[in-house]
Design a protein around this motif. Structure first.
Motif, PDB file in Angstrom:
ATOM      1  N   ASP A  77      11.745   5.438  -1.493  1.00 36.20           N
ATOM      2  CA  ASP A  77      11.011   6.224  -0.502  1.00 36.20           C
ATOM      3  C   ASP A  77       9.935   5.387   0.187  1.00 36.20           C
ATOM      4  O   ASP A  77       9.550   5.655   1.330  1.00 36.20           O
ATOM      5  N   ALA A  78       9.438   4.387  -0.531  1.00 31.56           N
ATOM      6  CA  ALA A  78       8.421   3.502   0.048  1.00 31.56           C
ATOM      7  C   ALA A  78       9.062   2.394   0.880  1.00 31.56           C
ATOM      8  O   ALA A  78       8.359   1.569   1.457  1.00 31.56           O
ATOM      9  N   LEU A  94       0.601   7.053  -6.437  1.00 31.85           N
ATOM     10  CA  LEU A  94      -0.647   7.784  -6.698  1.00 31.85           C
ATOM     11  C   LEU A  94      -0.512   9.269  -6.376  1.00 31.85           C
ATOM     12  O   LEU A  94      -1.257  10.086  -6.904  1.00 31.85           O
ATOM     13  N   LYS A  95       0.456   9.598  -5.516  1.00 30.29           N
ATOM     14  CA  LYS A  95       0.682  11.013  -5.195  1.00 30.29           C
ATOM     15  C   LYS A  95       1.697  11.654  -6.139  1.00 30.29           C
ATOM     16  O   LYS A  95       2.024  12.831  -5.996  1.00 30.29           O
ATOM     17  N   TYR A 145       0.835  -1.201   0.000  1.00 33.26           N
ATOM     18  CA  TYR A 145       0.000   0.000   0.000  1.00 33.26           C
ATOM     19  C   TYR A 145       0.872   1.253   0.000  1.00 33.26           C
ATOM     20  O   TYR A 145       0.510   2.284  -0.569  1.00 33.26           O
ATOM     21  N   GLY A 146       2.005   1.157   0.679  1.00 30.43           N
ATOM     22  CA  GLY A 146       2.917   2.302   0.721  1.00 30.43           C
ATOM     23  C   GLY A 146       3.406   2.676  -0.665  1.00 30.43           C
ATOM     24  O   GLY A 146       3.458   3.858  -1.029  1.00 30.43           O
ATOM     25  N   ILE A 147       3.749   1.661  -1.460  1.00 36.60           N
ATOM     26  CA  ILE A 147       4.203   1.927  -2.831  1.00 36.60           C
ATOM     27  C   ILE A 147       3.053   2.506  -3.663  1.00 36.60           C
ATOM     28  O   ILE A 147       3.225   3.471  -4.397  1.00 36.60           O
ATOM     29  N   GLU A 148       1.872   1.918  -3.506  1.00 37.52           N
ATOM     30  CA  GLU A 148       0.699   2.446  -4.233  1.00 37.52           C
ATOM     31  C   GLU A 148       0.484   3.915  -3.891  1.00 37.52           C
ATOM     32  O   GLU A 148       0.261   4.757  -4.763  1.00 37.52           O
ATOM     33  N   LYS A 149       0.552   4.206  -2.592  1.00 31.69           N
ATOM     34  CA  LYS A 149       0.307   5.575  -2.127  1.00 31.69           C
ATOM     35  C   LYS A 149       1.324   6.545  -2.713  1.00 31.69           C
ATOM     36  O   LYS A 149       0.956   7.624  -3.197  1.00 31.69           O
ATOM     37  N   LYS A 150       2.597   6.148  -2.678  1.00 32.21           N
ATOM     38  CA  LYS A 150       3.653   7.039  -3.189  1.00 32.21           C
ATOM     39  C   LYS A 150       3.433   7.327  -4.674  1.00 32.21           C
ATOM     40  O   LYS A 150       3.572   8.466  -5.127  1.00 32.21           O
TER      41      LYS A 150
END
Lengths: 322, 112
Positions: B99-100, B61-62, B54-59
């Motif tokens: 970063d993730a 998507l932003k 989810y962390g990678i997805e979040k990074k």
């Protein structure tokens, strides 16, 4: 020759002593009868009662609340697994969330770690939105992927702030009180964390932090000072499959029994400890797929333990052995 | 109108319809090609934990220009689709993955 023999005997004795020490101190046996799996429910999908990656679980007196992460909703069941209701909508407006993670109930309110929106959302147990706390960032009271939350008897929040590598204590209105860990700094020594995933509080106010990739639990007394840490030899990021060892900790909770339950994700199991870190028991369902099963657990008043099973998109219900 | 003139008119009309249909199809194909973004398949280790995935997805998507992100746990892939005309340098993708909290092993680029 005699000297060499003595040296050899000494060396063998030292190695044997080391093995016995490791076995006694770092590979403990279960201290109670095995738990039994009594029920599972749910499957992959988006219909009521189905899940798409359940990641968090908590209990009120009579109901079980599950964060159904990829379906972006909270589902509510009775303690026999019967579906009751669901709520939640994907988005970033107040009351909406995106990837709900670990959840907890305090004072008839549900606190949801809103991972993508960098805030804690608070709901009534009927799903009505109450308020949100925090915003994106790395300053005081800000979050970068909050992953777990606990609430003290005075209403203070404790939040696992995953990408900021810290746990924060905030007042009810979100004002900063203090933090554990150095913001943005990963470390394996005391005072630093390696992607903390969850937090829990005992009735006495001891704070337990699931130090995710350090494969350990770290606890702090009500005065904020370290009180215990455990997870493999020296609790220093040495992971493994043995009792009392972890491989990525994703959830910690303190049950009504006062025991600490830890989701040991890569080992597909829940481990149970005293608050001082003494190993008591473990249970779980192994998984052969690319991901894993036991991601979060909560203990009910009767000793049953409910487990969010991430890989199988289901809930497991376990009962203690007699 | 005599039968030959009628035939010629029908032929001309049919030709015009065919030509305009062909031109529309070419135009639609070219605009579709122009509108398509780029797909990056990133090989990343240790994606089994949702906090990480989810962390990678979040990074991503932003990140400006990213249209969608999918995580293929079975194959250890993060599939990033970009918006029209947007591309990324490999170093940029590496930085986002770092970063993730992960290391990007390799990347395959597919332009549609």
């Amino acid at each position: 020759m005699k000297f060499l023999n003595r040296l050899l005997v000494t060396l063998i004795s030292i190695v044997a002593l080391l093995i016995v020490t490791v076995y006694i101190f770092w590979m403990p046996s279960p201290q109670e009868p095995a738990y039994t799996l009594v029920k599972t429910w749910g499957s992959k999908g988006s219909a009521p009662g189905q899940f798409n990656e359940p990641t968090g679980i908590t209990l009120s007196d009579t109901e079980l609340f599950v964060s159904d992460a990829r379906n972006t909703r909270i589902q509510v069941f009775d303690l026999n697994g019967n579906f009751k209701r669901l709520f939640g909508k994907k988005g970033d407006a107040p009351g909406q969330f995106n990837r709900p993670m670990n959840v907890v109930i305090a004072g008839n309110e549900l606190y949801v770690a809103d991972y993508f929106n960098d805030r804690i959302q608070v709901y009534g147990l009927d799903g009505s939105f109450k308020r949100n706390i925090g915003k994106s960032g790395s300053g005081d009271g800000e979050f970068n992927a909050p992953s777990g939350v606990a609430v003290a008897s005075n209403g203070d929040l404790f939040v696992a702030d995953f990408y900021n590598q810290r746990a924060q204590q905030l007042h009810t209105d979100g004002t900063f009180v203090r933090q554990w860990g150095e913001t943005g700094q990963v470390g394996i020594l005391d005072g630093k964390f390696n992607y903390p995933t969850d937090v829990a509080l005992s009735k006495e106010g001891t704070l337990f932090i699931a130090d995710g990739y350090n494969d350990r639990i770290v606890s702090f007394g009500p005065n904020g000072k370290p009180s215990a840490k455990w997870g493999g030899p020296f609790a220093m990021n040495i992971f493994g499959p043995f009792n009392g060892w972890f491989a990525t900790v994703t959830n910690v909770s303190v049950g009504p029994s006062g025991h600490v339950f830890v989701a040991d994700f890569y080992n597909d199991r829940i481990q149970k400890f005293t608050q001082g870190g003494k190993f008591l028991n473990s249970f779980g369902i192994e998984n052969t797929g690319p991901t894993h099963t036991a991601i979060a657990a909560v203990e009910a008043d009767d000793g049953s333990v409910f487990v969010a099973d991430y890989a199988n998109h289901q809930i497991q219900k376990w009962q203690p052995g007699k | 109108m005599n039968p030959t003139a009628l035939k010629n008119t029908v032929f001309k009309s049919t030709g015009l319809i065919f030509a305009s249909t062909l031109a529309s199809a070419v135009l639609m194909w070219s605009s579709a090609s122009f509108a398509a973004g780029t797909e990056y398949n990133l090989r990343v280790d240790g994606l089994a934990c949702p906090f990480c995935a989810y962390g990678i997805e979040k990074k991503f998507l932003k990140t400006d220009g990213v249209k969608s992100v999918d995580v293929d746990l079975k194959n250890g892939l993060v599939i990033v689709k970009t918006k029209e005309g947007k591309t990324f340098q490999e170093d940029t993708l590496k930085t986002i993955v770092n970063d993730a909290g992960f290391t990007m092993r390799s990347v395959k680029k597919k332009t549609k």
